[in-house]
Enzyme design. Structure first.
Site, PDB file in Angstrom:
ATOM      1  N   GLU A  68      -6.228 -10.892  -1.127  1.00 53.76           N
ATOM      2  CA  GLU A  68      -7.034 -10.658   0.089  1.00 53.76           C
ATOM      3  C   GLU A  68      -8.530 -10.595  -0.237  1.00 53.76           C
ATOM      4  O   GLU A  68      -9.250  -9.721   0.260  1.00 53.76           O
ATOM      5  CB  GLU A  68      -6.598  -9.344   0.775  1.00 53.76           C
ATOM      6  CG  GLU A  68      -5.126  -9.254   1.085  1.00 53.76           C
ATOM      7  CD  GLU A  68      -4.718  -7.979   1.833  1.00 53.76           C
ATOM      8  OE1 GLU A  68      -5.593  -7.255   2.343  1.00 53.76           O
ATOM      9  OE2 GLU A  68      -3.499  -7.713   1.900  1.00 53.76           O
ATOM     10  N   GLU A  76       0.802  -1.244   0.000  1.00 52.72           N
ATOM     11  CA  GLU A  76       0.000   0.000   0.000  1.00 52.72           C
ATOM     12  C   GLU A  76       0.831   1.289   0.000  1.00 52.72           C
ATOM     13  O   GLU A  76       0.589   2.199   0.800  1.00 52.72           O
ATOM     14  CB  GLU A  76      -0.956  -0.013   1.205  1.00 52.72           C
ATOM     15  CG  GLU A  76      -1.877  -1.216   1.213  1.00 52.72           C
ATOM     16  CD  GLU A  76      -2.743  -1.338   2.458  1.00 52.72           C
ATOM     17  OE1 GLU A  76      -2.692  -0.442   3.320  1.00 52.72           O
ATOM     18  OE2 GLU A  76      -3.478  -2.332   2.570  1.00 52.72           O
TER      19      GLU A  76
HETATM   20  O1  9MR Z   1      -7.352  -8.060   8.828  1.00 57.21           O
HETATM   21  C1  9MR Z   1      -6.351  -7.254   9.418  1.00 57.21           C
HETATM   22  C2  9MR Z   1      -6.831  -6.685  10.737  1.00 57.21           C
HETATM   23  O2  9MR Z   1      -7.060  -7.729  11.671  1.00 57.21           O
HETATM   24  C3  9MR Z   1      -5.793  -5.720  11.295  1.00 57.21           C
HETATM   25  O3  9MR Z   1      -6.320  -5.086  12.453  1.00 57.21           O
HETATM   26  C4  9MR Z   1      -5.410  -4.685  10.249  1.00 57.21           C
HETATM   27  C5  9MR Z   1      -4.266  -3.800  10.740  1.00 57.21           C
HETATM   28  O4  9MR Z   1      -3.078  -4.548  10.924  1.00 57.21           O
HETATM   29  O5  9MR Z   1      -4.999  -5.320   9.048  1.00 57.21           O
HETATM   30  C6  9MR Z   1      -5.990  -6.137   8.472  1.00 57.21           C
HETATM   31  O6  9MR Z   1      -5.491  -6.696   7.266  1.00 57.21           O
HETATM   32  C7  9MR Z   1      -5.204  -5.758   6.246  1.00 57.21           C
HETATM   33  C8  9MR Z   1      -3.992  -6.256   5.510  1.00 57.21           C
HETATM   34  O7  9MR Z   1      -2.917  -6.463   6.403  1.00 57.21           O
HETATM   35  C9  9MR Z   1      -3.569  -5.282   4.409  1.00 57.21           C
HETATM   36  N1  9MR Z   1      -4.679  -5.001   3.520  1.00 57.21           N
HETATM   37  C10 9MR Z   1      -5.925  -4.606   4.153  1.00 57.21           C
HETATM   38  C11 9MR Z   1      -6.332  -5.641   5.213  1.00 57.21           C
HETATM   39  C12 9MR Z   1      -7.680  -5.288   5.825  1.00 57.21           C
HETATM   40  O8  9MR Z   1      -7.600  -4.074   6.488  1.00 57.21           O
END
Ligand code: 9MR
Length: 373
Positions: free
Chosen positions: A282, A169
């Site tokens: 994802e 990102e």
């Molecule tokens: O699903 C993840 C959530 O449990 C966490 O709180 C968050 C922050 O670390 O990240 C979420 O996963 C993200 C992923 O790492 C990157 N792309 C977006 C995902 C959803 O927010």
């Protein structure tokens, strides 16, 4: 052909939705008596493998090691896993002097014991540095700190991780910075050269891992600026000689958003033309915009899944699909993007009780109709 999902009625299922749904094998989902050995129940991993693709899912150490149904669901359908949070910077380095790979190592061992492929997520991400790094990241030592972290993390899993989201990102056109990079100190100071350095560090740390750039929101009509920005970023990264193997397309979809198959097809082929592999990393489908009726939500979510995956799998550079979880029970969307009516979202292949939903059958059907690699 333009398919404007945004105009589908949300109270009644129209003919097109019905046909898409039927094509997605959704009819099979409503047959409650289906047996595990019936062809319609063939696990997703086998359907994918048959086409030279890989099906995987995100896992979370909590339920993975405490809830048998969860672990069974993962083992039944997935050939690849990726930890939801366990490899991120915050949990793996809670203080400057202390590393903690306990949960990430458990997941890596689980992958090895069960012969699953392992994705690493993620080495460089503006959103997850631990609190103690704040001042350093903003200082002249920020880039070195981030590079050292990436090196140490990837080296720790050397030989165990098949593929890393090295950088996650980094593109944010709304931040109005050079090259559309996100407004984050290491990017502000080092630009794309710094990101190329992250890839070099990753390659040194594990020469056999595939290295991916991972990002979101490139699917819909109103995301053209992000598609353009990411394409030109990937092009520059390649031309600087960064050792990048693939582009991870997160695929956090929205049922009822405006999706143009041709636009997306063209975008995928432009990424492929850069010599990159593509993986959907994802996938989930938010139903925040849909009416409460469960059957209706499940039908539209499944139809959207099928429509998206059909386009994706038709691109030869695509190597597979990872869903951001198997079951609605643990989706980040409940907290991350709650429905206004407070109902739980139905965004993943299995419901809260691990029963297959129409979305599961939609993924199955998309694999069945995918061209072979
Ligand atoms: O699903 C993840 C959530 O449990 C966490 O709180 C968050 C922050 O670390 O990240 C979420 O996963 C993200 C992923 O790492 C990157 N792309 C977006 C995902 C959803 O927010």
């Amino acid at each position: 052909m333009r398919n404007n999902i945004g105009q589908w009625p949300t109270k009644h299922i129209d003919r097109r939705t019905f046909l898409l749904a039927a094509g997605a094998g959704i009819a099979a989902a409503s047959v409650q008596v289906s047996r595990a050995d019936e062809p319609s129940e063939t696990p997703l991993r086998q359907r994918a493998e048959k086409k030279g693709l890989v099906f995987g899912t995100e896992v979370n150490a909590g339920p993975l090691f405490s809830l048998k149904q969860y672990q069974d669901a993962v083992l039944r359908d997935a050939a690849m896993i990726v930890p939801e949070n366990e490899m991120k910077w915050r949990p793996t380095q809670p203080t400057a002097r202390q590393s903690n790979y306990f949960n990430a190592d458990r997941i890596a061992k689980f992958a090895k014991d069960n012969m699953l492929l392992l994705r690493g997520h993620t080495a460089v991400w503006h959103q997850n540095p631990p609190a103690w790094t704040k001042d350093i990241i903003g200082s002249d030592d920020g880039q070195t700190l981030v590079l050292d972290h990436a090196r140490e993390l990837i080296n720790h899993f050397r030989g165990r991780v098949m593929e890393w989201d090295v950088v996650n990102e980094a593109i944010a056109p709304e931040d109005d910075m050079p090259d559309n990079l996100r407004n984050w100190a290491p990017y502000n100071k080092g630009g794309i050269d710094f990101i190329a350095d992250c890839f070099h560090a990753a390659r040194e740390a594990d020469p056999n891992a595939n290295l991916y750039y991972n990002d979101y929101s490139v699917y819909y009509q109103n995301q053209g600026h992000r598609r353009d920005a990411i394409l030109s970023f990937l092009e520059k990264l390649k031309s600087k000689g960064a050792p990048i193997d693939g582009f991870g397309i997160q695929s956090h979809l929205i049922a009822n958003a405006e999706f143009d198959e041709n636009v997306y097809r063209r975008f995928l082929s432009e990424v492929a033309d850069l010599g990159l592999k593509i993986r959907a990393t994802e996938l989930d489908v938010s139903d925040v915009r849909l009416e409460p009726d469960i059957k209706l939500r499940d039908t539209i979510v499944a139809a959207h899944t099928k429509q998206y995956l059909d386009v994706l799998f038709n691109e030869p550079a695509v190597v597979g699909l990872v869903t951001w979880g198997m079951t609605d029970r643990f989706s980040w969307l409940h907290k991350g993007w709650p429905r206004k009516d407070h109902l739980r979202q139905r965004c993943l292949p299995l419901d809260d009780n691990f029963a297959k939903k129409p979305m599961w059958y939609a993924i199955a059907d998309a694999f069945d109709h995918a061209p072979s690699r």
